[in-house]
Design an enzyme around this catalytic site. Structure first.
Site, short mmCIF file in Angstrom:
data_model
loop_
_atom_site.label_atom_id
_atom_site.label_comp_id
_atom_site.label_asym_id
_atom_site.label_seq_id
_atom_site.Cartn_x
_atom_site.Cartn_y
_atom_site.Cartn_z
N LYS A 192 21.65 40.99 48.41
CA LYS A 192 22.72 41.84 47.87
C LYS A 192 24.08 41.20 48.06
O LYS A 192 24.34 40.49 49.01
CB LYS A 192 22.66 43.21 48.53
CG LYS A 192 22.79 43.14 50.03
CD LYS A 192 22.64 44.48 50.67
CE LYS A 192 22.66 44.31 52.18
NZ LYS A 192 22.29 45.44 52.93
N ASP A 252 21.62 33.27 50.76
CA ASP A 252 21.80 34.69 51.07
C ASP A 252 23.26 35.07 51.08
O ASP A 252 24.11 34.23 51.23
CB ASP A 252 21.35 34.93 52.52
CG ASP A 252 19.87 35.07 52.63
OD1 ASP A 252 19.20 35.01 51.60
OD2 ASP A 252 19.40 35.24 53.77
N MET A 273 20.83 44.32 62.68
CA MET A 273 20.47 45.32 61.67
C MET A 273 20.52 46.73 62.25
O MET A 273 19.58 47.52 62.12
CB MET A 273 19.06 45.02 61.14
CG MET A 273 19.00 43.66 60.46
SD MET A 273 17.36 43.26 59.87
CE MET A 273 16.60 42.67 61.37
N1 SAH Z 1 18.84 35.11 60.76
C1 SAH Z 1 20.06 35.82 61.06
C2 SAH Z 1 19.84 37.32 61.18
C3 SAH Z 1 19.36 37.97 59.91
S1 SAH Z 1 19.22 39.70 60.05
C4 SAH Z 1 20.69 35.24 62.33
O1 SAH Z 1 20.05 34.46 63.04
O2 SAH Z 1 21.87 35.54 62.60
C5 SAH Z 1 20.80 40.23 59.51
C6 SAH Z 1 21.59 40.83 60.65
O3 SAH Z 1 22.23 39.81 61.38
C7 SAH Z 1 22.71 41.72 60.23
O4 SAH Z 1 22.23 43.03 59.95
C8 SAH Z 1 23.59 41.71 61.45
O5 SAH Z 1 23.09 42.56 62.44
C9 SAH Z 1 23.43 40.30 61.93
N2 SAH Z 1 24.52 39.40 61.52
C10 SAH Z 1 24.42 38.28 60.81
N3 SAH Z 1 25.62 37.68 60.67
C11 SAH Z 1 26.51 38.45 61.34
C12 SAH Z 1 27.91 38.38 61.59
N4 SAH Z 1 28.65 37.37 61.12
N5 SAH Z 1 28.49 39.34 62.32
C13 SAH Z 1 27.76 40.37 62.81
N6 SAH Z 1 26.45 40.50 62.60
C14 SAH Z 1 25.81 39.55 61.89
#
Ligand code: SAH
Length: 510
Positions: A53, A31, A168
């Site tokens: 994306k 991803d 999100m």
């Molecule tokens: N599985 C992932 C989440 C996927 S949903 C996890 O456990 O982190 C994607 C969302 O994760 C993004 O829209 C954002 O809200 C958050 N996210 C992921 N990485 C991030 C980062 N480095 N900084 C801030 N938000 C992050």
């Protein structure tokens, strides 16, 4: 087939098992939230497929990702599906597992450090604290418009009392906060929004449930970002640690062959930087071993052996061992090195160094050796093909008989160029570091003319005066030059450079 959590972004925040699975991968499907640097763990010939994306591109439909995983796994390949954070925290991990199950593909899950816990920590916000919060809830700020998913229970969340972490949420934040407030959350509840947490781009905006949406609009916050709601946010003023690191927010390129880059990369990361390793040069076999073998067979006749690099030491001694010899073969030869790292490489082989110059460069070692009478002395110089001429020349001028043999060649490796050119084009590269003239030449060769024209905002750091001269001869400016010509010396000079920049910055703000 493995569903692997990549962690929140910072490369070190993947698990040991995650790295092991990547090392065994034939195919990696990843991803945009998974740091592409983690792909370095996969074998060179593993297939790497970016889904999701990237740089404003279109998101790959979930059904295509599902089909791809099943197809590759059914070909008998070891497939790693690398997902940002933890695979089962949003991001449709469960759905992917169900598809695999239904298709009869055996799979395992390697959990990851979710952004939900890691990003608050890097922003200086503990999710629980004895006086302020005894629970935290992770929720999505995005609700499917077609209502295929259960609705978020804003009413009970608003009155729960613990910490809320919204993923999100960036574009939904105004709406999310309005719902919480209308369901009873105090409008002055502290809220922090953190973008690209754990990375150089980490940006934090703090406000209240009522004010935060306007504040992030004003700051131009784009996804990916998450929001933390609750009184624990106030602890940030006391506990923010990451943003205080001397190289925080700096994106630095390290141009060194992979084998030697690791230590330098880690030091810079520990100081807070995002590091892009770019192994512009790679070590390969010399054109022929014959001259080296002849010298090894005749090794007892040499008065001096001079090493100019760690690579030179390891390549020479590996060859010596392969031919049935060992360190004893060097007998009475005196040993000279160009600098302390090369000296350490000899010590590791139980050999003490006789001559090490005060100034770590070829001229220095020639001068230091010339304090001895070199007339008629036989000198062996095992080093890289295409190294500088000055050392053998100076030694010959002092009367020595120099036998230069090539124990390795360097070759340009053109990896990761796309990402690099993108960063240069967006002026997002803060610094590039050079630890030798050849890396500098190769780097500018590699990035090409177009990127070079945009290179004005990137600082250039060099390990010593020879490298700096090369960079200037290439028509570029040198911003940092180490006083001690070692990787540690270079690191110190980089930190000093940014400390003075930071104080300039705050002086301007005052
Ligand atoms: N599985 C992932 C989440 C996927 S949903 C996890 O456990 O982190 C994607 C969302 O994760 C993004 O829209 C954002 O809200 C958050 N996210 C992921 N990485 C991030 C980062 N480095 N900084 C801030 N938000 C992050």
């Amino acid at each position: 087939m493995f569903l692997v959590g990549a962690g929140p972004g910072r490369p070190g925040l993947i698990t040991v098992d995650g790295v092991r699975r990547l090392r065994s991968a034939d195919v990696v499907i990843y991803d945009y939230l998974a740091n592409p640097r983690l792909l370095d763990y996969a074998p060179d010939d593993a297939e790497r497929i970016l889904v999701g994306k990237h740089g404003g591109g279109e998101r790959v439909p979930q059904s295509v990702i599902n089909d791809l995983m099943v197809e590759k796994a059914k070909q008998g390949k070891t497939v790693v599906r690398l997902k940002g954070g933890d695979p089962y925290v949003f991001g449709r991990g469960a759905e992917e597992a169900q598809v695999l199950q239904a298709s009869g593909v055996a799979f395992e899950v390697v959990p990851g450090v979710s952004s939900a816990v890691a990003v608050p920590a890097y922003a200086g916000i503990p999710l629980t604290e004895r006086e302020r919060s005894s629970s935290f809830t992770v929720l999505t700020g995005y609700e499917y418009p077609d209502k295929t998913a259960p609705a978020v229970r804003w009413d009970s969340l608003a009155r729960r009392g613990g910490t809320l972490v919204l993923l999100m949420t960036t574009r939904q934040l105004r709406n999310n906060m309005a719902r919480l407030i209308s369901n009873g959350l105090a409008a002055d509840t502290p809220v922090a929004v953190v973008r690209w947490g754990t990375m150089a781009d980490q940006q934090t905006v703090v406000g209240t449930a009522a004010s935060i949406a306007d504040l992030i609009d004003a700051a131009g916050i784009q996804p990916p970002a998450l929001a933390i709601v609750g009184r624990v946010v106030n602890l940030r003023s006391e506990l923010a640690w990451f943003e205080k690191k001397p190289l925080f927010g700096r994106r630095i390129v390290v141009t060194r062959p992979r084998a030697q880059a690791q230590a330098f990369v880690e030091v810079l990361e520990d100081l807070g930087a995002d590091v892009l390793p770019l192994p512009t040069i790679e070590i390969v076999e010399p054109d022929s071993w014959d001259p080296v073998d002849a010298a090894i067979d005749d090794i007892a006749s040499f008065d001096w052996v001079v090493f100019t690099s760690v690579n030179g030491v390891s390549r020479f001694f590996d060859r010596l061992l392969e031919r049935g010899g060992d360190a004893r073969a060097l007998g009475g030869a005196r040993l000279a090195v160009v600098g302390p790292a090369t000296g350490r490489a000899l010590r590791e082989r139980c050999l003490n160094v006789d001559v090490i110059p005060g100034e770590y460069r070829a001229e220095g070692v020639a001068a230091a050796m010339s304090e001895n009478d070199l007339r008629g002395a036989k000198v062996l110089l095992p080093r890289a093909a295409a190294a500088r001429e000055v050392l053998p020349k100076m030694l010959r001028e002092a009367g020595a008989m120099v036998n230069e043999v090539h124990v390795y060649n360097t070759r340009v490796a053109g990896s990761d160029l796309v990402e690099l050119r993108e960063l240069i084009a967006e002026s997002k590269l803060d610094m590039v570091t050079f630890t030798s003239s050849s890396t500098a030449r190769n780097f500018f060769d590699l990035i090409g003319e177009e990127a070079r024209a945009k290179f004005t905002e990137t600082a250039i750091a060099c390990i010593g005066p020879i490298t700096a001269e090369t960079v200037r001869a290439l028509g570029e400016r040198v911003d940092v030059s180490a006083e001690e010509y070692t990787v540690d010396g270079l690191t110190e000079a980089i930190v000093a450079y940014y400390l003075s920049q930071n104080s300039d910055r705050s002086a301007k703000e005052d």
